[in-house]
Enzyme design. Structure first.
Site, PDB file in Angstrom:
ATOM      1  N   GLU A 279      10.149  28.801  43.231  1.00 46.28           N
ATOM      2  CA  GLU A 279      11.181  27.759  43.178  1.00 46.28           C
ATOM      3  C   GLU A 279      12.156  27.948  42.018  1.00 46.28           C
ATOM      4  OE1 GLU A 279       8.030  27.328  42.730  1.00 46.28           O
ATOM      5  OE2 GLU A 279       7.726  26.388  40.776  1.00 46.28           O
ATOM      6  N   ASP A 321      45.006  50.268  29.628  1.00 50.86           N
ATOM      7  CA  ASP A 321      46.325  50.413  29.018  1.00 50.86           C
ATOM      8  C   ASP A 321      46.181  51.255  27.768  1.00 50.86           C
ATOM      9  OD1 ASP A 321      47.505  48.807  30.796  1.00 50.86           O
ATOM     10  OD2 ASP A 321      47.747  47.081  29.480  1.00 50.86           O
ATOM     11  N   ASP A 627      51.596  42.979  36.550  1.00 53.43           N
ATOM     12  CA  ASP A 627      50.291  43.631  36.669  1.00 53.43           C
ATOM     13  C   ASP A 627      49.313  42.832  37.526  1.00 53.43           C
ATOM     14  OD1 ASP A 627      51.028  45.754  35.183  1.00 53.43           O
ATOM     15  OD2 ASP A 627      50.157  45.062  33.303  1.00 53.43           O
TER      16      ASP A 627
END
Ligand code: ATP
Length: 893
Positions: A279, A321, A627
């Site tokens: 459970e 980047d 972007d």
């Protein structure tokens, strides 16, 4: 309504820009928050009540009813007690989890730049009120409806509101304002996106009064969907529950047919169900994910969506980047090259430009003066006021200048200032501006001098600027054609600077309608200290690092080499080269591409798609306004926290608060660790449940009395399931975690023979518990003692097993016991609870336990100790050597 707004706006026309904080607070309390609809928070009471909405609790409550019906009140008390304790534990965990997620939501909520008390401040967009004056720039999401006071080249993507894909050009308001109409070019609308330019706006309608509020049917915020792993494990839990319930029904029917009393058999069935149902599984997964999110936040990665925690661990490619992520985005001009009849290369230091080791001021050399003038005029950076200059610099004779703004521009401005160009004393007034955009890679300003004569100054990427220049200045200051030899020299110089990893900016000036090339400035942007280490770590972890930049190819290559991204055999491509390739050609080379230079956001999207089509799981970073599509397309979209625009941040799965590449690599490590940890506690929980079922079922099949009573099974669940399982979720990263290739996203959760480990261990726990019970029952003839012995064996074997679950590669003798203090603590608490249940007289009555003699105790302990020994031998008998490794190969480059 509009009258009130009009009134508020006129009230606002004070000398000071924007509202005062007090006025804004007043308006916020009367108008309400600026959101479409308030998200209903889950209250503490609801979370607590939710703990009882559970099949398991229902079964337990049925067992309470049966116990009472049988007159066995003593049985009912511990069950009720345990239900309450379980609910309390579940509540505490879920409440903390909810708070963590709430905090995240607040951190990722949109913001707005608003004038308050005359100062421009960043506030949550939900606090913007009518009358506020706010600024907009490319990449911002408009916080509310407003009219434009001033703007430069402003356009907005209003497709969310109007469906129109082409961005709408925006202008300054005219005197007549119609607040209610859509498509007004002097208005900006809530939820739309600024694609270009800058503007200053006065808010007129917020929240549901905005146009978006009127048309929107999206009245509630979207609930976070379950993550794939949560779904998978939820399904697993449900399947196990159904199987177990079926077994219970069979046991019940068989017993009744054999003539056992119906209620007794019902109680037996329920006990097996309690033993079998894992459970705690789904809740523990959610808690573990939320804890991982908190941990990542401490390491500067803000996870926007829970599922990205899992996906991060599968990343096979990271597209990053360059500027600010791999490098520090702290630029310093190191060289200036002026293009005249006699071109000159100047060195640049803190003392300004120098030629042949002789420091020169701008006015001492006309070619130098012209390029510096252009650099200072075509520039939006500001020199810091003296109080902002670092204390240690102020005392010195040559205090270092500092500037605020875009790092490329601050570097240029400081170089100009160090050579004696002072922006304020230039005598130029800017009359128009075409701001820098990644797409145009240039910036232009039109300036008027004191006599009103206008000149255009331009700066930008070398290839963009040189293309338009037809002239240069002669040494005497006249315009002469920009001849082949001079051009060649400029190209040569640009390549020379770029191959040293320097960013090159070119400058030009318009005279009589002709662009004259002034020269170049080269600037250094140092590599982040952690970058090379993070790249190497990615390589060890089987992750490809790819650098994507708007910068020059040679600059990008040099930086990539320094960071270790480019190695022998790697390829660098430019955006133009990409355009000349079709998808098939790109597919053939992409595995070796490590650098993409001079790319646009559209190229980024193509690169993500190309990697994905080759089966890669791709993480893509971005900061610019355009972007967002690439970030959305990537498996893990990553936005920059500092330099990122509002739109990219909202589109991203992860936000790097420090813009640092190393932070992204740390997040991948966290992602892998949490997945391993989830495997660890699932392994633990399921094998323990199997052990409990085997104990109960085995007893029935062997014709033994019920081995453990419901209260005892509940005690086992209470001490073994919750705390140790959660503690396993907190295991620190194993040292091998970043040395293995990434797992495949569609891999089975139980890959690498995990299911076998679980089943064998469960069987052994069950068999040894039954052995302990049988031996004690035969020797003592006391059911109470035998049950207590079984209880000890069952709990201790699970508490031993929890240490084995710490690692899939190590054994009980080699796992680092002290690496996770929470686990030690939870095992200590669990063992203490077991012994309290046996030795404390009050609890003996609750759990029907009997104090064992030393010999009986040792029998139970010995049975528990046999489990790991057996588990070490059995797989060898069945599977030969060591079990296979958990991870599988992903596409490698
Ligand atoms: P990334 O952040 O993806 O590594 P980048 O910062 O190098 O890329 P951009 O900011 O899009 O990319 O810049 C692209 C090019 O535009 C630069 O190489 C530079 O030549 C030029 N450039 C950058 N900033 C300015 C500016 N403020 N004014 C004029 N030109 C600029």
């Amino acid at each position: 309504m509009l009258d009130i707004l009009e009134k508020k706006l006129t009230e606002n026309q004070t000398t000071r820009k924007g509202l005062t904080t007090a006025e804004a607070e007043k308006r916020l309390s009367t108008d309400g928050e600026n959101r479409l609809a308030k998200k209903k928070k889950t209250s503490a009471a609801k979370i607590f009540a939710g703990q009882f909405h559970d099949v398991m609790v229902m079964i337990l409550l049925v067992s309470v009813v049966i116990s009472v019906a049988l007159g066995q009140y003593a049985d009912a008390v511990p069950i009720v007690l345990i239900v309450i304790i379980n609910a309390a534990l579940g509540f505490i965990q879920e409440y903390r989890c909810e708070k963590t997620l709430e905090k995240l939501e607040n951190m990722t909520a949109p913001t707005a730049m608003v004038y308050r008390d005359g100062r421009l401040v960043k506030i949550p967009a939900s606090e913007v009120v009518a009358g506020d004056v706010f600024t907009l720039e490319a990449g911002d999401r408009v916080p509310c409806d407003g009219y434009i006071n001033s703007s430069r080249a402003l356009s907005c993507d209003e497709s969310a509101l109007t469906g129109e894909a082409v961005p709408a050009v925006k202008k300054c308001r005219t005197s007549e304002i119609d607040f209610t109409a859509l498509n007004k070019d002097y208005m900006v609308y809530m939820g739309t996106v600024v694609t270009k330019g800058v503007g200053e706006v006065t808010a007129v309608a917020t929240g549901e009064r905005s146009q978006m509020g009127r048309v929107s049917t999206m009245l509630d915020e979207i609930k976070e969907p379950e993550t794939p792993l949560q779904k998978k494990l939820g399904e697993l839990g449900r399947t196990l529950a159904i199987i177990c319930l079926a077994v219970c029904v069979v046991v019940f029917i068989a017993g009744v047919l054999r003539g056992e009393p119906v209620l007794n058999m019902a109680m037996t069935g329920i006990t097996i169900a309690i033993a079998a149902i894992p459970e705690g599984l789904p809740a523990t997964v959610t808690i573990a994910l939320a804890l991982a999110v908190r941990k990542m936040l401490k390491r500067q990665a803000l996870v926007h969506r829970l599922h990205s925690v899992e996906t991060l661990g599968c990343a096979t490619v990271i597209c990053t980047d360059k500027t600010g992520t791999v490098t520090m985005n702290k630029m310093t001009v190191t060289d200036i090259f002026t293009c005249t009849e006699k071109s000159r290369a100047y060195g640049v230091t803190k003392e300004g430009a120098s030629f042949d080791d002789k420091a020169l001021k701008a006015w001492e050399s006309p070619d130098l003066g012209r390029i510096l003038l252009c650099g200072a005029a075509c520039n939006n950076a500001r020199l810091c006021p003296p109080e902002k200059i670092k204390k240690r610099d102020r005392g010195g004779r040559q205090s270092e200048l500092c500037a605020e703004g875009d790092p490329t521009e601050t570097a240029i401005l400081i170089a100009c200032a160090n050579s004696g160009i002072n922006v304020s004393s230039l005598g130029y007034r800017r009359t128009d501006e075409f701001p820098f955009e990644s797409e145009t890679r240039s910036m232009t300003v039109i300036c008027a001098d004191e006599k009103g004569v206008t000149t255009a100054f331009r700066k930008g990427a070398f290839d963009v600027i040189i293309k338009e220049c037809s002239h240069v200045f002669s040494d005497s200051g006249e315009l002469i054609p920009f001849g082949g030899a001079m051009r060649k020299q400029a190209f040569y110089k640009c390549d020379e600077y770029a191959s040293k990893g320097l960013r090159v900016i070119a400058f030009s000036q318009q005279v009589d309608g002709e662009w004259a090339f002034l020269g170049l400035m080269a600037m250094k942007d140092p590599l982040r200290a952690e970058a090379a280490k993070a790249v190497a770590e990615c390589q060890r972890a089987g992750i490809k690092t790819v650098m994507i930049t708007g910068d020059h190819k040679l600059t990008a290559q040099a930086i990539a080499k320094e960071a270790g991204i480019m190695k022998a055999g790697s390829i660098a491509l430019t955006g133009d080269e990409l355009d000349r390739m079709d998808d098939k050609q790109l597919d053939e080379v992409i595995e070796n591409c490590r650098v993409f230079a001079r790319v646009t956001p559209e190229h980024k999207l193509r690169i993500v798609k190309a990697f994905k089509s080759r089966g890669h799981v791709c993480a893509m970073t971005g900061d610019g306004v355009n972007d967002a599509p690439a970030i959305k397309e990537a498996d893990i979209g990553v936005s920059m926290g500092i330099s990122g625009t509002e739109v990219t941040k909202q589109a991203a799965d992860v936000i790097l608060l420090d813009d640092n590449f190393a932070t992204l690599v740390n997040s991948v490590e966290e992602g892998r660790t949490i997945y391993q940890n989830i495997r660890k506690f699932v392994r633990y929980l399921i094998s323990c449940n199997i052990g409990e079922v085997i104990t109960m079922l085995g007893g029935i099949l062997m014709g033994l009395p019920m081995v453990l009573l419901p209260a005892q099974i509940l005690l086992v669940n209470l001490v073994t399931d919750s705390l140790p399982a959660i503690a396993l979720g907190l295991e620190p990263a194993e040292s091998s975690v970043m040395k293995k290739p990434p797992r495949k996203e569609d891999d089975s959760f139980f890959s690498g023979g995990l299911m076998w480990h679980i089943v064998i261990r469960g069987l052994l726990i069950g068999i040894c518990t039954l052995a302990s019970f049988t031996v004690l029952l035969t020797n003592t003839h006391s059911l109470g003692t035998a049950r207590t012995g079984a209880l000890i064996t069952l709990v201790l074997s699970q508490l031993i097993h929890v240490f084995e679950c710490k690692s899939e590669d190590k054994t009980l003798f080699t796992v680092p016991y002290l690496s996770n203090p929470f686990l030690l603590f939870s095992v200590f608490i669990s063992a203490a609870a077991l012994f309290a249940g046996i030795w404390l007289p009050v609890l003996q009555k609750v759990f029907f336990t009997a104090v064992p003699s030393l010999g009986e105790f040792l029998v139970a302990v010995a049975a528990a100790a046999i489990v790991p020994v057996g588990a070490g031998i059995i797989p060898k008998l069945f599977m030969g050597k060591k079990s296979p490794d958990v991870t599988v190969n992903a596409p490698q480059g």
